[in-house]
Design a protein around this motif. Structure first.
Motif, PDB file in Angstrom:
ATOM      1  N   GLY A  31     -22.471  41.481  97.423  1.00 60.95           N
ATOM      2  CA  GLY A  31     -23.695  42.197  97.053  1.00 60.95           C
ATOM      3  C   GLY A  31     -24.808  41.275  96.580  1.00 60.95           C
ATOM      4  N   ARG A  32     -24.515  39.986  96.445  1.00 58.21           N
ATOM      5  CA  ARG A  32     -25.539  39.049  95.963  1.00 58.21           C
ATOM      6  C   ARG A  32     -26.567  38.754  97.052  1.00 58.21           C
ATOM      7  NH1 ARG A  32     -27.506  34.253  96.199  1.00 58.21           N
ATOM      8  NH2 ARG A  32     -26.295  33.949  98.089  1.00 58.21           N
ATOM      9  N   ARG A  33     -27.821  38.680  96.651  1.00 53.83           N
ATOM     10  CA  ARG A  33     -28.883  38.232  97.552  1.00 53.83           C
ATOM     11  C   ARG A  33     -29.761  37.269  96.792  1.00 53.83           C
ATOM     12  NH1 ARG A  33     -26.013  40.144 100.488  1.00 53.83           N
ATOM     13  NH2 ARG A  33     -26.112  42.135 101.538  1.00 53.83           N
ATOM     14  N   SER A  34     -30.252  36.266  97.466  1.00 54.47           N
ATOM     15  CA  SER A  34     -31.319  35.467  96.874  1.00 54.47           C
ATOM     16  C   SER A  34     -32.581  36.309  96.888  1.00 54.47           C
ATOM     17  CB  SER A  34     -31.537  34.186  97.680  1.00 54.47           C
ATOM     18  OG  SER A  34     -30.457  33.302  97.477  1.00 54.47           O
ATOM     19  N   VAL A  35     -33.218  36.401  95.736  1.00 53.63           N
ATOM     20  CA  VAL A  35     -34.350  37.317  95.576  1.00 53.63           C
ATOM     21  C   VAL A  35     -35.624  36.523  95.288  1.00 53.63           C
ATOM     22  CG1 VAL A  35     -35.279  38.977  93.905  1.00 53.63           C
ATOM     23  CG2 VAL A  35     -33.035  39.370  94.933  1.00 53.63           C
ATOM     24  N   ARG A  36     -36.713  36.908  95.945  1.00 52.70           N
ATOM     25  CA  ARG A  36     -38.010  36.270  95.693  1.00 52.70           C
ATOM     26  C   ARG A  36     -39.023  37.235  95.107  1.00 52.70           C
ATOM     27  NH1 ARG A  36     -35.808  33.817 100.122  1.00 52.70           N
ATOM     28  NH2 ARG A  36     -35.674  31.556 100.012  1.00 52.70           N
ATOM     29  N   HIS A  37     -38.576  38.486  94.900  1.00 48.90           N
ATOM     30  CA  HIS A  37     -39.461  39.481  94.277  1.00 48.90           C
ATOM     31  C   HIS A  37     -38.775  39.978  93.007  1.00 48.90           C
ATOM     32  CE1 HIS A  37     -40.329  39.933  98.740  1.00 48.90           C
ATOM     33  NE2 HIS A  37     -41.369  39.316  98.234  1.00 48.90           N
ATOM     34  N   PHE A  38     -39.246  39.496  91.867  1.00 57.21           N
ATOM     35  CA  PHE A  38     -38.612  39.822  90.593  1.00 57.21           C
ATOM     36  C   PHE A  38     -39.417  40.858  89.830  1.00 57.21           C
ATOM     37  CE2 PHE A  38     -36.566  35.859  91.553  1.00 57.21           C
ATOM     38  CZ  PHE A  38     -35.308  35.973  90.992  1.00 57.21           C
ATOM     39  N   SER A  39     -38.717  41.624  89.009  1.00 57.74           N
ATOM     40  CA  SER A  39     -39.339  42.485  88.003  1.00 57.74           C
ATOM     41  C   SER A  39     -39.618  41.621  86.763  1.00 57.74           C
ATOM     42  CB  SER A  39     -38.350  43.604  87.655  1.00 57.74           C
ATOM     43  OG  SER A  39     -38.615  44.103  86.370  1.00 57.74           O
ATOM     44  N   ASP A  40     -40.617  42.036  85.976  1.00 54.91           N
ATOM     45  CA  ASP A  40     -40.868  41.293  84.734  1.00 54.91           C
ATOM     46  C   ASP A  40     -40.043  41.870  83.572  1.00 54.91           C
ATOM     47  OD1 ASP A  40     -42.143  43.654  84.201  1.00 54.91           O
ATOM     48  OD2 ASP A  40     -44.150  42.791  83.923  1.00 54.91           O
ATOM     49  N   GLU A  41     -39.125  42.786  83.889  1.00 59.83           N
ATOM     50  CA  GLU A  41     -38.279  43.370  82.839  1.00 59.83           C
ATOM     51  C   GLU A  41     -37.552  42.254  82.089  1.00 59.83           C
ATOM     52  OE1 GLU A  41     -35.621  46.410  84.287  1.00 59.83           O
ATOM     53  OE2 GLU A  41     -34.454  46.381  82.429  1.00 59.83           O
ATOM     54  N   PRO A  42     -37.617  42.290  80.752  1.00 59.83           N
ATOM     55  CA  PRO A  42     -36.994  41.200  79.996  1.00 59.83           C
ATOM     56  C   PRO A  42     -35.472  41.164  80.154  1.00 59.83           C
ATOM     57  CG  PRO A  42     -38.434  42.530  78.587  1.00 59.83           C
ATOM     58  CD  PRO A  42     -38.305  43.257  79.879  1.00 59.83           C
ATOM     59  N   VAL A  43     -34.933  39.997  80.010  1.00 59.90           N
ATOM     60  CA  VAL A  43     -33.486  39.779  80.007  1.00 59.90           C
ATOM     61  C   VAL A  43     -33.165  39.076  78.701  1.00 59.90           C
ATOM     62  CG1 VAL A  43     -31.652  38.374  81.054  1.00 59.90           C
ATOM     63  CG2 VAL A  43     -33.235  39.670  82.517  1.00 59.90           C
ATOM     64  N   PRO A  44     -32.180  39.585  77.931  1.00 58.71           N
ATOM     65  CA  PRO A  44     -31.919  38.969  76.620  1.00 58.71           C
ATOM     66  C   PRO A  44     -31.521  37.500  76.749  1.00 58.71           C
ATOM     67  CG  PRO A  44     -30.585  40.969  76.927  1.00 58.71           C
ATOM     68  CD  PRO A  44     -31.280  40.705  78.219  1.00 58.71           C
TER      69      PRO A  44
END
Ligand code: IYR
Length: 218
Positions: A31-44
């Motif tokens: 299910g992993r994909r390299s992603v180039r479109h990110f959300s700005d949702e914070p990650v702890p």
């Protein structure tokens, strides 16, 4: 004389049917994909720390741990990295890359613009040690750091987070921007975060060769 060996703690190994255990993990990684479109949702921050902790558990040459990680969330620093990366990438796309290389990249739809370096909540810069901090020898640094990054990517995926293994080249600017010591060499830049809700991925990158093409069992 002090003992150099100690009994293996077998409880560190999951007590699982090996076919089932291996299949579950492979299915997860599928299910992993390299992603180039990110959300700005914070990650702890702690999620990033645990992901990097997994990376630091990698086997490595003589346990020299020839890696350093810089986790960047400060917007101003991310911006500085983006500006420096886009400078290099412009040179790459405009004259450094061979025609063949550009042909091979065409299906990915990449170009010199890297907005994800601003948007992703974290950028993990991975450095490889050319020498220990005290000038001591390190061994198999490429292999060691490569394995560590593999664990890092798997750990991020396991945490539900997307990554991109970004390799601006040359990458020397990263050590400058992040003011790293002389014994460190930039290895990879890894944006980490949630994919944007409208993230798209290249069709071509989804295809994997059949196992029979890459695995020879004797
Ligand atoms: N570093 C460039 C080009 C690039 C190279 C390879 I090989 C890729 O798999 C993807 C991109 C960029 O990030 O656009």
């Amino acid at each position: 004389m002090s003992e150099t060996q100690t009994p293996l703690d077998r409880s560190g190994y999951p007590d699982v049917d090996p076919v089932a255990g291996a299949r579950v993990f492979a299915d997860t990684m599928a299910g992993r994909r390299s992603v180039r479109h990110f959300s700005d949702e914070p990650v702890p921050r702690e999620a990033i720390e645990q992901i990097i902790r997994a990376a630091t558990l990698a086997p490595n040459g003589a346990n020299k741990q020839p890696w350093r990680f810089v986790a960047v969330s400060e917007p101003a620093l991310k911006r500085k990295i983006r500006v420096a990366v886009e400078n290099e990438e412009r040179a790459f796309y405009e004259h450094r890359a061979s025609d063949r290389w550009l042909d091979d990249l065409a299906p990915l739809g990449t170009d010199a613009s890297k907005p994800y370096l601003d948007v992703a909540p974290w950028l993990i810069a991975v450095f490889k040690l050319a020498k220990g901090d005290d000038g001591s020898q390190v061994y198999y640094a490429n292999e060691s750091v490569g394995i560590a990054v593999g664990l890092l990517l798997a750990a991020a995926h396991h945490a539900g987070l997307a990554t991109l293994t970004h390799t601006p080249s040359p990458m020397g600017f990263l050590a400058d921007v992040l003011e790293r010591p002389k014994n460190e060499r930039a290895f990879l830049l890894i944006p980490v975060g949630y994919p944007a809700s409208d993230a798209r991925v290249p069709v071509k990158a989804l295809a994997r060769r059949d196992l029979s093409e890459v695995l020879d069992v004797r």
